[in-house]
Design a protein around this motif. Structure first.
Motif, mmCIF file in Angstrom:
data_model
loop_
_atom_site.group_PDB
_atom_site.id
_atom_site.type_symbol
_atom_site.label_atom_id
_atom_site.label_comp_id
_atom_site.label_asym_id
_atom_site.label_seq_id
_atom_site.Cartn_x
_atom_site.Cartn_y
_atom_site.Cartn_z
ATOM 1 N N LEU A 8 0.827 -1.213 0.000
ATOM 2 C CA LEU A 8 0.000 0.000 0.000
ATOM 3 C C LEU A 8 0.858 1.259 0.000
ATOM 4 O O LEU A 8 0.569 2.224 -0.727
ATOM 5 N N LEU A 9 1.935 1.259 0.772
ATOM 6 C CA LEU A 9 2.844 2.401 0.809
ATOM 7 C C LEU A 9 3.526 2.602 -0.544
ATOM 8 O O LEU A 9 3.617 3.727 -1.047
ATOM 9 N N LEU A 10 3.983 1.511 -1.155
ATOM 10 C CA LEU A 10 4.607 1.600 -2.477
ATOM 11 C C LEU A 10 3.630 2.130 -3.522
ATOM 12 O O LEU A 10 3.985 2.970 -4.347
ATOM 13 N N ALA A 11 2.398 1.634 -3.480
ATOM 14 C CA ALA A 11 1.392 2.087 -4.452
ATOM 15 C C ALA A 11 1.101 3.574 -4.265
ATOM 16 O O ALA A 11 1.043 4.331 -5.241
ATOM 17 N N ALA A 12 0.949 3.992 -3.016
ATOM 18 C CA ALA A 12 0.669 5.410 -2.748
ATOM 19 C C ALA A 12 1.832 6.298 -3.179
ATOM 20 O O ALA A 12 1.631 7.352 -3.797
ATOM 21 N N ALA A 13 3.051 5.885 -2.887
ATOM 22 C CA ALA A 13 4.220 6.673 -3.276
ATOM 23 C C ALA A 13 4.358 6.736 -4.794
ATOM 24 O O ALA A 13 4.706 7.785 -5.356
ATOM 25 N N THR A 14 4.070 5.637 -5.468
ATOM 26 C CA THR A 14 4.187 5.592 -6.918
ATOM 27 C C THR A 14 3.150 6.487 -7.587
ATOM 28 O O THR A 14 3.474 7.258 -8.505
ATOM 29 N N VAL A 15 1.905 6.407 -7.150
ATOM 30 C CA VAL A 15 0.863 7.277 -7.699
ATOM 31 C C VAL A 15 1.173 8.732 -7.349
ATOM 32 O O VAL A 15 0.972 9.637 -8.164
#
Length: 128
Positions: A12-19
Motif C-alpha cells: 500500500l505504501l509503495l502504491a501510494a508513493a508511486t501514484v
C-alpha cells in the motif's frame, strides 16, 4: 507485526508513493505545445518532468527493494504507475493509442523497478 501485515502495508505504501510520484510530476500536465515557426507539436510532458518522475521512481524502487522483495516492489509499482498514467491518457485520447503508450509505460516501469529493487535487495544482503 506479522510478515503478511508488513507485506500488505508495504504494498500500500509503495502504491501510494508511486501514484504520488506520477501526480507530482506528470498528473497536472494537460497541454501540448505548438512551435509557431514549424508547427511541430510536443508534449504534454516536458523532458524535465519525465526525468524527475523517473528519478523519483528510482528512489521509490531502491527504498522498496531495501525493505521488501522485488517480487512485491516491481508488480505494485508497475500496476500503480501504469494505471495512473493510463487513466489520464485514456480520458484525453480520441485515437486509442493510449493503450500502446500504457503498454510501453508498463514495460519500462516493470523493467526499471525490477532491476533497481533487485539491486537494492542484493546490496542489503551484502551489507549484513
Amino acid at each position: 507485526m506479522t510478515k503478511t501485515t508488513r507485506t500488505l502495508l508495504g504494498g500500500l505504501l509503495l502504491a501510494a508513493a508511486t501514484v504520488g510520484a506520477w501526480w507530482a510530476w506528470l498528473g497536472w500536465e494537460s497541454g501540448y505545445t505548438v512551435d509557431p515557426e514549424t508547427g511541430a507539436t510536443s508534449g504534454p510532458y516536458a523532458v524535465w518532468q519525465v526525468a524527475a518522475a523517473v528519478l523519483t521512481l528510482l528512489v521509490i524502487a531502491a527504498v522498496g527493494g531495501w525493505f521488501w522483495s522485488p517480487w512485491l516492489v516491481a508488480p505494485v509499482m508497475t500496476v500503480a504507475f501504469t494505471a495512473a498514467w493510463a487513466a489520464r491518457a485514456a480520458s484525453t485520447d480520441d485515437t486509442g493509442l493510449w493503450a500502446v503508450g500504457a503498454a510501453l509505460v508498463a514495460i519500462g516501469t516493470a523493467a526499471g523497478a525490477t532491476v533497481v529493487s533487485g539491486g537494492a535487495g542484493w546490496l542489503r544482503r551484502q551489507v549484513r
